[in-house]
Design an enzyme around this catalytic site. Structure first.
Site, mmCIF file in Angstrom:
data_model
loop_
_atom_site.group_PDB
_atom_site.id
_atom_site.type_symbol
_atom_site.label_atom_id
_atom_site.label_comp_id
_atom_site.label_asym_id
_atom_site.label_seq_id
_atom_site.Cartn_x
_atom_site.Cartn_y
_atom_site.Cartn_z
ATOM 1 N N ASP A 116 0.784 -1.113 0.022
ATOM 2 C CA ASP A 116 0.067 0.247 0.022
ATOM 3 C C ASP A 116 0.973 1.003 0.052
ATOM 4 O O ASP A 116 1.609 1.525 0.966
ATOM 5 C CB ASP A 116 -0.685 0.028 1.321
ATOM 6 C CG ASP A 116 -1.839 1.131 1.255
ATOM 7 O OD1 ASP A 116 -1.669 2.271 0.719
ATOM 8 O OD2 ASP A 116 -2.882 0.907 2.125
ATOM 9 N N ASN A 140 2.758 2.907 -10.870
ATOM 10 C CA ASN A 140 1.618 2.778 -11.329
ATOM 11 C C ASN A 140 0.300 3.011 -10.523
ATOM 12 O O ASN A 140 -0.785 3.223 -10.986
ATOM 13 C CB ASN A 140 1.359 1.407 -12.169
ATOM 14 C CG ASN A 140 0.053 1.276 -12.798
ATOM 15 O OD1 ASN A 140 -0.388 1.664 -13.592
ATOM 16 N ND2 ASN A 140 -0.717 0.228 -12.071
ATOM 17 N N SER A 193 1.739 8.939 -15.520
ATOM 18 C CA SER A 193 0.785 10.250 -15.454
ATOM 19 C C SER A 193 -0.422 9.820 -16.376
ATOM 20 O O SER A 193 -0.845 8.816 -15.997
ATOM 21 C CB SER A 193 1.632 11.383 -15.982
ATOM 22 O OG SER A 193 0.688 12.515 -16.252
ATOM 23 N N TYR A 199 -7.818 15.286 -10.036
ATOM 24 C CA TYR A 199 -7.170 14.402 -10.658
ATOM 25 C C TYR A 199 -6.109 14.884 -11.516
ATOM 26 O O TYR A 199 -5.090 14.413 -11.455
ATOM 27 C CB TYR A 199 -8.077 13.526 -11.422
ATOM 28 C CG TYR A 199 -7.319 12.510 -12.246
ATOM 29 C CD1 TYR A 199 -6.673 11.334 -11.378
ATOM 30 C CD2 TYR A 199 -7.384 12.112 -13.508
ATOM 31 C CE1 TYR A 199 -5.745 10.427 -12.029
ATOM 32 C CE2 TYR A 199 -6.560 11.037 -14.061
ATOM 33 C CZ TYR A 199 -6.021 10.257 -13.276
ATOM 34 O OH TYR A 199 -5.189 9.320 -13.869
ATOM 35 N N LYS A 256 -1.976 14.615 -11.155
ATOM 36 C CA LYS A 256 -1.089 14.301 -12.489
ATOM 37 C C LYS A 256 -0.095 15.493 -12.883
ATOM 38 O O LYS A 256 0.951 15.012 -13.184
ATOM 39 C CB LYS A 256 -1.727 13.694 -13.659
ATOM 40 C CG LYS A 256 -2.669 12.368 -13.272
ATOM 41 C CD LYS A 256 -1.555 11.324 -12.812
ATOM 42 C CE LYS A 256 -2.269 10.028 -12.426
ATOM 43 N NZ LYS A 256 -1.442 9.095 -12.051
#
Length: 278
Positions: free
Chosen positions: A55, A82, A133, A147, A151
């Site tokens: 985690d 990822n 990304s 979000y 990124k």
């Protein structure tokens, strides 16, 4: 033969990449929040694949994964950050309890995973870091602001990291995929609980996109993974790697708009130095 550590291998592009890495004979430490999700992969490749629960928000998990790579396979050549998830909601709609976990996973988890792996990577000439990304890291859009912010953070961090590591023989690749047919719009996408009618024309369109496109995205994940593998293997890998036609179109629109703003305001915006020097 390379040794990889990939986070978020239970599904999506992470699982697709883990399968491809194992199939080509490389060594792999595959991670997910539950290692049980990875048992079938380990069973098929008992000599070259290890799994561990990780985690990215939990201190110490990444260090154990890096230790496993070094003890089982003698080092680490490629780190793939990822693990992550998405979020839909207007900025006003989002609550701290909803968007702060997004940053904990997508940004701070990536940072701590990278920091834990860097000593091992620096010992391997030609090592690579692949940071996932998104097209959302190229250009912001209404309804994806939180979000987008995570990124964009990944993009800036990765560019700085590339400058720090290039002299040490380690390259950074920012993978910027567009929409691919994974579970991202389903299990990997959260949404603000509150819906404010004023944003029906913008954010609601994003919610509708999620509902109508989950499992119908045009992108083939296997082809996205093939591009990433080719970049990792390249002698001179790209720093920025938009993947898919939509990601490329987003980048081109962003660059065109950026250049247009700069050109329109150039004379005014650069006339900002003191009139006299010294």
């Amino acid at each position: 033969m390379k040794t990889w550590l990939i986070t978020g291998c239970s599904s999506g592009l992470g699982r697709q990449l883990a399968e491809a890495v194992a199939a080509r004979g490389d060594r792999l430490v595959a991670t997910a929040r539950s290692a049980d999700d990875l048992q079938s992969l380990c069973d098929r490749y008992p000599d070259t694949v290890r799994s561990v629960s990780l985690d990215v928000t939990r201190a110490g998990d990444t260090a154990r994964a890096v230790d496993l790579a070094e003890s089982a396979f003698g080092g680490l050549d490629v780190l793939v950050n990822n693990a992550g998830f998405g979020f839909i909601g207007a900025i006003e709609e989002g609550e701290p309890a909803e968007y702060r976990p997004l940053f904990e996973v997508n940004v701070f988890g990536l940072i701590e995973t990278t920091r834990a792996a860097l000593p091992a990577l620096r010992r391997r000439p030609g090592a690579r870091i692949v940071n996932l990304s998104s097209g959302a890291g190229i250009a912001g859009s209404a309804g994806f602001g939180f979000y987008n912010a995570t990124k964009f953070a990944v993009e800036g961090l990765s560019e700085a990291l590339a400058g720090e590591l290039r002299p040490l023989g380690v390259d950074v690749i920012i993978a910027e995929p567009g929409p691919f047919r994974t579970a991202f719009l389903g299990r990997s996408m959260a949404a603000a609980a509150r819906e404010i009618p004023a944003y029906a024309g913008t954010t609601q369109a994003r919610r509708h996109y999620r509902q109508t496109n989950d499992g119908r995205q045009a992108g083939d994940p296997a082809k996205a993974v093939a591009v990433m593998l080719q970049a990792v293997d390249a002698e001179n890998p790209p720093l920025h790697l938009p993947i898919g036609p939509r990601a490329h179109a987003m980048a081109e629109r962003k660059l065109d708009a950026f250049r247009a703003d700069m050109a329109a305001w150039r004379d005014i915006s650069i006339a900002t130095d003191f009139d006299t020097h010294g």
